[in-house]
Design a protein around this motif. Sequence first.
Motif, PDB file in Angstrom:
ATOM      1  N   THR A 105      67.687   3.973  10.929  1.00  9.08           N
ATOM      2  CA  THR A 105      67.626   4.771  12.156  1.00  9.08           C
ATOM      3  C   THR A 105      68.937   5.516  12.381  1.00  9.08           C
ATOM      4  N   VAL A 106      70.052   4.781  12.257  1.00 11.53           N
ATOM      5  CA  VAL A 106      71.352   5.382  12.588  1.00 11.53           C
ATOM      6  C   VAL A 106      71.801   6.394  11.531  1.00 11.53           C
ATOM      7  N   PHE A 107      71.614   6.057  10.255  1.00  9.89           N
ATOM      8  CA  PHE A 107      72.176   6.928   9.210  1.00  9.89           C
ATOM      9  C   PHE A 107      71.217   7.994   8.703  1.00  9.89           C
ATOM     10  N   PHE A 108      69.926   7.815   8.912  1.00 11.36           N
ATOM     11  CA  PHE A 108      68.986   8.821   8.408  1.00 11.36           C
ATOM     12  C   PHE A 108      68.219   9.540   9.511  1.00 11.36           C
ATOM     13  N   ASN A 109      67.602   8.792  10.429  1.00 12.85           N
ATOM     14  CA  ASN A 109      66.744   9.457  11.412  1.00 12.85           C
ATOM     15  C   ASN A 109      67.535  10.263  12.444  1.00 12.85           C
ATOM     16  N   ILE A 110      68.578   9.659  13.017  1.00 11.42           N
ATOM     17  CA  ILE A 110      69.326  10.355  14.075  1.00 11.42           C
ATOM     18  C   ILE A 110      70.039  11.613  13.546  1.00 11.42           C
ATOM     19  N   PRO A 111      70.731  11.548  12.378  1.00 14.16           N
ATOM     20  CA  PRO A 111      71.376  12.777  11.875  1.00 14.16           C
ATOM     21  C   PRO A 111      70.395  13.926  11.636  1.00 14.16           C
ATOM     22  N   VAL A 112      69.161  13.598  11.236  1.00 12.34           N
ATOM     23  CA  VAL A 112      68.172  14.660  10.999  1.00 12.34           C
ATOM     24  C   VAL A 112      67.872  15.388  12.315  1.00 12.34           C
ATOM     25  N   VAL A 113      67.712  14.617  13.406  1.00 14.25           N
ATOM     26  CA  VAL A 113      67.478  15.235  14.723  1.00 14.25           C
ATOM     27  C   VAL A 113      68.670  16.112  15.095  1.00 14.25           C
ATOM     28  N   ILE A 114      69.881  15.588  14.876  1.00 12.20           N
ATOM     29  CA  ILE A 114      71.090  16.359  15.218  1.00 12.20           C
ATOM     30  C   ILE A 114      71.112  17.673  14.437  1.00 12.20           C
ATOM     31  N   PHE A 115      70.756  17.605  13.155  1.00 14.92           N
ATOM     32  CA  PHE A 115      70.767  18.821  12.332  1.00 14.92           C
ATOM     33  C   PHE A 115      69.815  19.882  12.892  1.00 14.92           C
ATOM     34  N   TYR A 116      68.555  19.488  13.139  1.00 21.25           N
ATOM     35  CA  TYR A 116      67.581  20.479  13.626  1.00 21.25           C
ATOM     36  C   TYR A 116      67.957  20.984  15.019  1.00 21.25           C
ATOM     37  N   ASP A 117      68.439  20.081  15.869  1.00 23.04           N
ATOM     38  CA  ASP A 117      68.827  20.474  17.226  1.00 23.04           C
ATOM     39  C   ASP A 117      69.921  21.547  17.176  1.00 23.04           C
ATOM     40  N   ARG A 118      70.955  21.294  16.370  1.00 23.03           N
ATOM     41  CA  ARG A 118      72.068  22.254  16.267  1.00 23.03           C
ATOM     42  C   ARG A 118      71.628  23.569  15.664  1.00 23.03           C
ATOM     43  N   THR A 119      70.844  23.472  14.581  1.00 24.29           N
ATOM     44  CA  THR A 119      70.408  24.692  13.901  1.00 24.29           C
ATOM     45  C   THR A 119      69.612  25.570  14.858  1.00 24.29           C
ATOM     46  N   LEU A 120      68.717  24.944  15.633  1.00 24.60           N
ATOM     47  CA  LEU A 120      67.890  25.716  16.560  1.00 24.60           C
ATOM     48  C   LEU A 120      68.730  26.337  17.671  1.00 24.60           C
ATOM     49  N   ARG A 121      69.699  25.578  18.196  1.00 20.96           N
ATOM     50  CA  ARG A 121      70.493  26.120  19.301  1.00 20.96           C
ATOM     51  C   ARG A 121      71.427  27.244  18.845  1.00 20.96           C
ATOM     52  N   MET A 122      71.686  27.306  17.536  1.00 20.50           N
ATOM     53  CA  MET A 122      72.545  28.384  17.029  1.00 20.50           C
ATOM     54  C   MET A 122      71.776  29.694  16.848  1.00 20.50           C
ATOM     55  N   LEU A 123      70.436  29.614  16.798  1.00 24.92           N
ATOM     56  CA  LEU A 123      69.642  30.837  16.628  1.00 24.92           C
ATOM     57  C   LEU A 123      69.711  31.656  17.914  1.00 24.92           C
ATOM     58  N   ILE A 124      69.973  32.954  17.787  1.00 27.74           N
ATOM     59  CA  ILE A 124      69.983  33.801  18.977  1.00 27.74           C
ATOM     60  C   ILE A 124      68.990  34.945  18.793  1.00 27.74           C
ATOM     61  N   VAL A 125      68.473  35.412  19.932  1.00 28.48           N
ATOM     62  CA  VAL A 125      67.524  36.522  19.908  1.00 28.48           C
ATOM     63  C   VAL A 125      68.297  37.800  20.191  1.00 28.48           C
ATOM     64  N   GLU A 126      68.088  38.814  19.363  1.00 23.47           N
ATOM     65  CA  GLU A 126      68.748  40.088  19.610  1.00 23.47           C
ATOM     66  C   GLU A 126      67.686  41.115  19.980  1.00 23.47           C
ATOM     67  N   CYS A 127      67.921  41.824  21.091  1.00 27.50           N
ATOM     68  CA  CYS A 127      66.958  42.830  21.543  1.00 27.50           C
ATOM     69  C   CYS A 127      66.875  43.946  20.512  1.00 27.50           C
ATOM     70  N   THR A 128      65.646  44.325  20.173  1.00 30.20           N
ATOM     71  CA  THR A 128      65.450  45.377  19.177  1.00 30.20           C
ATOM     72  C   THR A 128      65.671  46.764  19.786  1.00 30.20           C
ATOM     73  N   HIS A 129      65.843  46.821  21.129  1.00 32.99           N
ATOM     74  CA  HIS A 129      66.043  48.116  21.792  1.00 32.99           C
ATOM     75  C   HIS A 129      67.511  48.356  22.138  1.00 32.99           C
ATOM     76  N   CYS A 130      68.195  47.311  22.669  1.00 28.18           N
ATOM     77  CA  CYS A 130      69.560  47.548  23.163  1.00 28.18           C
ATOM     78  C   CYS A 130      70.601  46.622  22.523  1.00 28.18           C
ATOM     79  N   GLU A 131      70.182  45.777  21.589  1.00 30.52           N
ATOM     80  CA  GLU A 131      71.089  44.863  20.883  1.00 30.52           C
ATOM     81  C   GLU A 131      71.679  43.768  21.763  1.00 30.52           C
ATOM     82  N   HIS A 132      71.166  43.629  22.976  1.00 25.57           N
ATOM     83  CA  HIS A 132      71.620  42.527  23.831  1.00 25.57           C
ATOM     84  C   HIS A 132      71.206  41.205  23.172  1.00 25.57           C
TER      85      HIS A 132
END
Length: 280
Positions: free
Chosen positions: A84-111
């Motif tokens: 649980t500690v060495f395999f399951n929890i780090p996997v959650v941390i990886f996906y959580d971080r990767t997803l939060r790093m994704l940003i949406v860029e407006c295709t009209h104004c680049e916001h």
Amino acid sequence: MDESAYFRILKNLGLIHDAATEKQASSVYSKYRFYVKYLVKAQKSVVLWGAISILLIFLVANLREDKDINQLCYFLMFAVSAKTVFFNIPVVIFYDRTLRMLIVECTHCEHVFKCDEAWYCPHCKEKNDFSDPFQYYIYSLRYSFLHKCKNCHKSPIAIQCPECHNPINLIDGETKEFAWWARLTSDTRILPVPPGHIERVIPIDEEIKRKKLEKENNPPTMLEKFKERIRSRTSSVIDLHKAKVELLEEAGLIEDPEERERVKEIIYTATEEIEEEQGI
Ligand SMILES: [Zn+2]
Ligand SMILES: [Zn+2]
């Protein structure tokens, strides 16, 4: 050993799936949907294996006589807890971080904006807001506008850009009309931009980019946004009154009564503050 090296090991073990190796995951929303399904699976595994670990710890703590089976219990407890500690929890941390790093860029104004911001579902009009600490980790990614609504489980077709209020596609194909677009709760525009009307022309040059960066580090509050919208419509006392009435009418369309009152309150305050500034 640093963290990313550990994630690489997990990747090589086949415990982490990387969208970079998937041809179809090219846009932000396809990447998001790729990762989020693994995040949900990984979260469920942590709950399951965590529960088994706790049961085993409880069992070991209550062992009485010295029997051969006791050693097996100890072994199982350590093995399951370590998994649980060495395999399951780090996997959650990886996906959580990767997803939060994704940003949406407006295709009209680049916001650019983050994918875990609170939003209104265009299908059932419910608010998806998971900003309190517990819900933030469990729900804010699972029920992002890039995935689906917590209430009706439908995915938005597009999201309204909070800056230029044009639709940003969240599926392949057309964005349909205004009623089909999700909207961030921080976005003040509730009615569609009239056809051919440009709320603000944004030339893309270095100066603008610098200002945009500054703004991202220091985003304007809803009150400031409304003040800006009122100012853009106002050159006289009559205009100010008209702008207030128009924005209040627009706010009247918000379905959630609490949110409606909150937005109206902000519009009143914004108008009063502008009146004071202009010495009306
Ligand atoms: Zn919904
Ligand atoms: Zn935009």
